[in-house]
Motif scaffolding. Structure first.
Motif, PDB file in Angstrom:
ATOM      1  N   GLY A   1     -32.614  10.433  -5.937  1.00 13.90           N
ATOM      2  CA  GLY A   1     -31.264  10.212  -6.443  1.00 13.90           C
ATOM      3  C   GLY A   1     -30.792  11.087  -7.568  1.00 13.90           C
ATOM      4  O   GLY A   1     -29.737  10.815  -8.164  1.00 13.90           O
ATOM      5  N   LEU A   2     -31.548  12.144  -7.940  1.00  7.90           N
ATOM      6  CA  LEU A   2     -31.172  13.111  -8.974  1.00  7.90           C
ATOM      7  C   LEU A   2     -31.095  12.504 -10.378  1.00  7.90           C
ATOM      8  O   LEU A   2     -30.619  13.130 -11.308  1.00  7.90           O
ATOM      9  CB  LEU A   2     -29.833  13.787  -8.624  1.00  7.90           C
ATOM     10  N   ALA A   3     -31.573  11.280 -10.533  1.00  7.05           N
ATOM     11  CA  ALA A   3     -31.505  10.616 -11.840  1.00  7.05           C
ATOM     12  C   ALA A   3     -32.628  11.116 -12.751  1.00  7.05           C
ATOM     13  O   ALA A   3     -33.546  11.808 -12.325  1.00  7.05           O
ATOM     14  CB  ALA A   3     -31.614   9.106 -11.656  1.00  7.05           C
ATOM     15  N   TYR A   4     -32.556  10.738 -14.002  1.00  6.72           N
ATOM     16  CA  TYR A   4     -33.635  11.040 -14.946  1.00  6.72           C
ATOM     17  C   TYR A   4     -34.922  10.361 -14.477  1.00  6.72           C
ATOM     18  O   TYR A   4     -34.906   9.428 -13.683  1.00  6.72           O
ATOM     19  CB  TYR A   4     -33.283  10.507 -16.345  1.00  6.72           C
ATOM     20  N   GLY A   5     -36.042  10.830 -14.984  1.00  7.03           N
ATOM     21  CA  GLY A   5     -37.312  10.166 -14.723  1.00  7.03           C
ATOM     22  C   GLY A   5     -37.950  10.571 -13.409  1.00  7.03           C
ATOM     23  O   GLY A   5     -38.078  11.750 -13.096  1.00  7.03           O
ATOM     24  N   ILE A   6     -38.326   9.577 -12.618  1.00  5.30           N
ATOM     25  CA  ILE A   6     -39.078   9.825 -11.383  1.00  5.30           C
ATOM     26  C   ILE A   6     -38.265  10.645 -10.386  1.00  5.30           C
ATOM     27  O   ILE A   6     -38.794  11.532  -9.717  1.00  5.30           O
ATOM     28  CB  ILE A   6     -39.515   8.485 -10.744  1.00  5.30           C
ATOM     29  N   ASP A   7     -36.962  10.353 -10.269  1.00  4.08           N
ATOM     30  CA  ASP A   7     -36.129  11.058  -9.276  1.00  4.08           C
ATOM     31  C   ASP A   7     -36.168  12.568  -9.466  1.00  4.08           C
ATOM     32  O   ASP A   7     -36.475  13.325  -8.539  1.00  4.08           O
ATOM     33  CB  ASP A   7     -34.675  10.579  -9.363  1.00  4.08           C
ATOM     34  N   ILE A   8     -35.840  13.023 -10.655  1.00  2.71           N
ATOM     35  CA  ILE A   8     -35.767  14.472 -10.887  1.00  2.71           C
ATOM     36  C   ILE A   8     -37.158  15.097 -10.807  1.00  2.71           C
ATOM     37  O   ILE A   8     -37.312  16.247 -10.379  1.00  2.71           O
ATOM     38  CB  ILE A   8     -35.080  14.780 -12.241  1.00  2.71           C
ATOM     39  N   GLU A   9     -38.180  14.343 -11.176  1.00  2.00           N
ATOM     40  CA  GLU A   9     -39.557  14.831 -11.053  1.00  2.00           C
ATOM     41  C   GLU A   9     -39.897  15.083  -9.587  1.00  2.00           C
ATOM     42  O   GLU A   9     -40.539  16.090  -9.241  1.00  2.00           O
ATOM     43  CB  GLU A   9     -40.526  13.818 -11.648  1.00  2.00           C
ATOM     44  N   ALA A  10     -39.448  14.186  -8.715  1.00  2.00           N
ATOM     45  CA  ALA A  10     -39.703  14.338  -7.284  1.00  2.00           C
ATOM     46  C   ALA A  10     -38.977  15.559  -6.726  1.00  2.00           C
ATOM     47  O   ALA A  10     -39.546  16.341  -5.955  1.00  2.00           O
ATOM     48  CB  ALA A  10     -39.262  13.078  -6.536  1.00  2.00           C
ATOM     49  N   HIS A  11     -37.705  15.740  -7.105  1.00  2.00           N
ATOM     50  CA  HIS A  11     -36.950  16.906  -6.635  1.00  2.00           C
ATOM     51  C   HIS A  11     -37.611  18.210  -7.082  1.00  2.00           C
ATOM     52  O   HIS A  11     -37.769  19.152  -6.292  1.00  2.00           O
ATOM     53  CB  HIS A  11     -35.513  16.857  -7.168  1.00  2.00           C
ATOM     54  N   ARG A  12     -37.990  18.273  -8.348  1.00  2.00           N
ATOM     55  CA  ARG A  12     -38.561  19.517  -8.890  1.00  2.00           C
ATOM     56  C   ARG A  12     -39.932  19.808  -8.283  1.00  2.00           C
ATOM     57  O   ARG A  12     -40.252  20.968  -7.983  1.00  2.00           O
ATOM     58  CB  ARG A  12     -38.646  19.419 -10.416  1.00  2.00           C
ATOM     59  N   ALA A  13     -40.725  18.780  -8.083  1.00  2.00           N
ATOM     60  CA  ALA A  13     -42.038  18.980  -7.460  1.00  2.00           C
ATOM     61  C   ALA A  13     -41.872  19.450  -6.017  1.00  2.00           C
ATOM     62  O   ALA A  13     -42.635  20.292  -5.532  1.00  2.00           O
ATOM     63  CB  ALA A  13     -42.847  17.686  -7.517  1.00  2.00           C
ATOM     64  N   ALA A  14     -40.876  18.924  -5.323  1.00  2.00           N
ATOM     65  CA  ALA A  14     -40.619  19.349  -3.947  1.00  2.00           C
ATOM     66  C   ALA A  14     -40.256  20.830  -3.909  1.00  2.00           C
ATOM     67  O   ALA A  14     -40.747  21.580  -3.047  1.00  2.00           O
ATOM     68  CB  ALA A  14     -39.487  18.512  -3.338  1.00  2.00           C
ATOM     69  N   LEU A  15     -39.425  21.266  -4.830  1.00  2.00           N
ATOM     70  CA  LEU A  15     -39.055  22.680  -4.895  1.00  2.00           C
ATOM     71  C   LEU A  15     -40.282  23.552  -5.145  1.00  2.00           C
ATOM     72  O   LEU A  15     -40.434  24.631  -4.555  1.00  2.00           O
ATOM     73  CB  LEU A  15     -38.010  22.906  -5.990  1.00  2.00           C
ATOM     74  N   GLN A  16     -41.167  23.097  -6.029  1.00  2.00           N
ATOM     75  CA  GLN A  16     -42.382  23.865  -6.345  1.00  2.00           C
ATOM     76  C   GLN A  16     -43.287  24.018  -5.131  1.00  2.00           C
ATOM     77  O   GLN A  16     -44.009  25.007  -4.996  1.00  2.00           O
ATOM     78  CB  GLN A  16     -43.152  23.180  -7.489  1.00  2.00           C
ATOM     79  N   HIS A  17     -43.235  23.033  -4.218  1.00  2.00           N
ATOM     80  CA  HIS A  17     -44.094  23.079  -3.028  1.00  2.00           C
ATOM     81  C   HIS A  17     -43.317  23.483  -1.772  1.00  2.00           C
ATOM     82  O   HIS A  17     -43.783  23.246  -0.650  1.00  2.00           O
ATOM     83  CB  HIS A  17     -44.777  21.718  -2.833  1.00  2.00           C
ATOM     84  N   ASP A  18     -42.147  24.090  -1.975  1.00  2.00           N
ATOM     85  CA  ASP A  18     -41.333  24.609  -0.862  1.00  2.00           C
ATOM     86  C   ASP A  18     -40.976  23.538   0.159  1.00  2.00           C
ATOM     87  O   ASP A  18     -40.923  23.808   1.369  1.00  2.00           O
ATOM     88  CB  ASP A  18     -42.059  25.776  -0.160  1.00  2.00           C
ATOM     89  N   LEU A  19     -40.727  22.334  -0.325  1.00  3.40           N
ATOM     90  CA  LEU A  19     -40.276  21.251   0.549  1.00  3.40           C
ATOM     91  C   LEU A  19     -38.766  21.074   0.385  1.00  3.40           C
ATOM     92  O   LEU A  19     -38.258  21.096  -0.736  1.00  3.40           O
ATOM     93  CB  LEU A  19     -40.970  19.935   0.201  1.00  3.40           C
ATOM     94  N   PRO A  20     -38.039  20.896   1.481  1.00  5.27           N
ATOM     95  CA  PRO A  20     -36.614  20.599   1.342  1.00  5.27           C
ATOM     96  C   PRO A  20     -36.435  19.256   0.652  1.00  5.27           C
ATOM     97  O   PRO A  20     -37.203  18.314   0.897  1.00  5.27           O
ATOM     98  CB  PRO A  20     -36.111  20.549   2.792  1.00  5.27           C
ATOM     99  N   THR A  21     -35.455  19.167  -0.221  1.00  4.44           N
ATOM    100  CA  THR A  21     -35.237  17.922  -0.940  1.00  4.44           C
ATOM    101  C   THR A  21     -33.751  17.628  -1.023  1.00  4.44           C
ATOM    102  O   THR A  21     -32.933  18.532  -1.199  1.00  4.44           O
ATOM    103  CB  THR A  21     -35.889  17.953  -2.339  1.00  4.44           C
ATOM    104  N   VAL A  22     -33.420  16.366  -0.875  1.00 11.03           N
ATOM    105  CA  VAL A  22     -32.029  15.918  -0.794  1.00 11.03           C
ATOM    106  C   VAL A  22     -31.763  14.907  -1.901  1.00 11.03           C
ATOM    107  O   VAL A  22     -32.536  13.964  -2.078  1.00 11.03           O
ATOM    108  CB  VAL A  22     -31.759  15.264   0.579  1.00 11.03           C
ATOM    109  N   ALA A  23     -30.661  15.116  -2.615  1.00  3.62           N
ATOM    110  CA  ALA A  23     -30.246  14.164  -3.637  1.00  3.62           C
ATOM    111  C   ALA A  23     -29.073  13.348  -3.112  1.00  3.62           C
ATOM    112  O   ALA A  23     -28.053  13.908  -2.713  1.00  3.62           O
ATOM    113  CB  ALA A  23     -29.843  14.887  -4.910  1.00  3.62           C
ATOM    114  N   VAL A  24     -29.226  12.038  -3.105  1.00  3.45           N
ATOM    115  CA  VAL A  24     -28.126  11.140  -2.760  1.00  3.45           C
ATOM    116  C   VAL A  24     -27.436  10.773  -4.068  1.00  3.45           C
ATOM    117  O   VAL A  24     -28.013  10.110  -4.928  1.00  3.45           O
ATOM    118  CB  VAL A  24     -28.632   9.875  -2.044  1.00  3.45           C
ATOM    119  N   MET A  25     -26.216  11.237  -4.218  1.00  2.00           N
ATOM    120  CA  MET A  25     -25.533  11.134  -5.502  1.00  2.00           C
ATOM    121  C   MET A  25     -24.694   9.865  -5.621  1.00  2.00           C
ATOM    122  O   MET A  25     -24.080   9.420  -4.650  1.00  2.00           O
ATOM    123  CB  MET A  25     -24.649  12.373  -5.695  1.00  2.00           C
TER     124      MET A  25
END
Length: 372
Positions: free
Chosen positions: A153-177
């Motif tokens: 969900g692009l929120a602070y905390g776990i959400d943004i950590e998940a998005h950034r980790a996905a980018l680091q591992h070349d995984l597509p990631t989607v934020a539901v805003m």
């Protein structure tokens, strides 16, 4: 305009009419066959559609106004490089079509396949601890060989950590805003959001230029739950968005996992409670996902593989229904009625017969699934 674009315009216009929420919208499509058909119905015929009241019929007389608004919105979205997916769009997420309260329109930015074979939701508290952040990065690292789309969900905390980790591992990631598609919130995550556009992206049910309302954020949680094949809650307090998402996912009959945490940590109370009440499985590693979702490395998950099934022994009455299930093994009854052009009253009887035959099974929310 050609017929296809006309239907897109009418579908969008229908969503702009006040008092037409997602369930009424789908009901109209189911009974009318298309949004364009509905706009062109005589008032007497439109009144026969269930849940269509006199106030809605009065608004329908202003159809030119809503068509003009829809045209304006389409032009606005094009300038923002935003794609509009209506419920009738082929690219609209199939996972959401089987859910009664899913949005009727989505605004999408980026390069997203919302019908990818594997979508994994990861959510948690905004006040993530070092433990929670570490676990989130570890989960992403371990699921990377399975190549899922990471949904959060692009929120602070776990959400943004998940998005950034996905980018680091070349995984597509989607934020539901929870904000309109043209307003990144929180603004501090703008750079990450822009990086996500290349292989993933942003989606919102809130149109460009609309106001940000606090209630939008809990509302968007149902989209995270609906899109995800499985949802992992990493850290959650007794109350909060992560638990709301888990509760919704539970009602959708999704696979839910919770990461166990320190009994003295307030941000593990929610996860531990989910496990205790058996609304979530305990998450100990990717083996849990492999078993629950039939995932295997280097191949598509069995859940989304085409079903080996022959129509030869199916009666003419049931053939279009089974054919629809072969396209999408999980169907909501209103959507199925629209696809097959079979009235809901007749369809319900056929579905019951197919269930007795052991070919399909019923799920919560007027949803049915093909039995392999």
């Amino acid at each position: 305009m050609n017929t296809k674009n006309d239907e897109h315009l009418y579908s969008l216009a229908l969503s702009l009419i006040p008092k037409i929420g997602p369930s009424v919208y789908k009901n109209i499509i189911s009974y009318s066959g298309s949004a364009q058909n509905f706009f062109n119905l005589a008032p007497g015929k439109a009144a026969k559609i269930p849940r269509i009241g006199s106030k809605l019929l009065e608004l329908l007389r202003q159809k030119n106004q809503y068509l003009a608004q829809a045209e304006k919105l389409i032009l606005q979205a094009e300038k923002l490089n935003v794609k509009i997916l209506t419920y009738a769009s082929t690219e609209f997420p199939k996972r959401l079509k089987s859910i009664e309260d899913s949005p009727s329109v989505l605004f999408v930015k980026g390069n997203i396949d919302l019908n990818a074979n594997r979508l994994l939701g990861i959510v948690g508290t905004r006040n993530a601890t070092d433990y929670g952040k570490t676990v989130t990065r570890k989960i992403i690292e371990e699921v990377a060989p399975f190549q899922p789309v990471i949904v959060s969900g692009l929120a602070y905390g776990i959400d943004i950590e998940a998005h950034r980790a996905a980018l680091q591992h070349d995984l597509p990631t989607v934020a539901v805003m929870g904000s309109p598609i043209d307003k990144i919130y929180p603004y501090q995550h703008k750079n990450t959001a822009e990086q996500m556009l290349e292989t993933g992206g942003l989606i919102s049910e809130f149109r460009p230029g609309s106001d940000m309302v606090p209630g939008n954020f809990p509302q968007r949680n149902r989209i995270i739950a609906g899109l995800s094949d499985a949802l992992i809650v990493v850290e959650a307090a007794k109350k909060g968005g992560a638990l709301i998402t888990a509760e919704i996912a539970f009602s959708y009959n999704k696979e839910i996992f919770a990461v166990p945490g320190n009994l003295q940590s307030p941000y593990s109370e929610g996860c531990n409670q989910l496990i205790k009440t058996m609304k979530a499985n305990i998450y100990l590693g990717t083996k849990d996902l492999e078993e629950a979702l039939s995932w295997s490395k280097g191949s598509e998950d069995q859940e989304n593989q085409p079903v080996a099934f022959s129509l030869e022994n199916i009666s003419d009455e049931h053939r279009p229904i089974i054919a629809a299930f072969l396209e999408n093994p999980e169907q909501q009854i209103d959507q199925l009625s629209w696809i097959t052009n079979i009235p809901i009253s007749m369809l319900a009887s056929s579905l019951l017969q197919l269930e007795f035959m052991g070919l399909i099974r019923s799920l919560p929310g007027k949803t049915y699934k093909l039995v392999k």
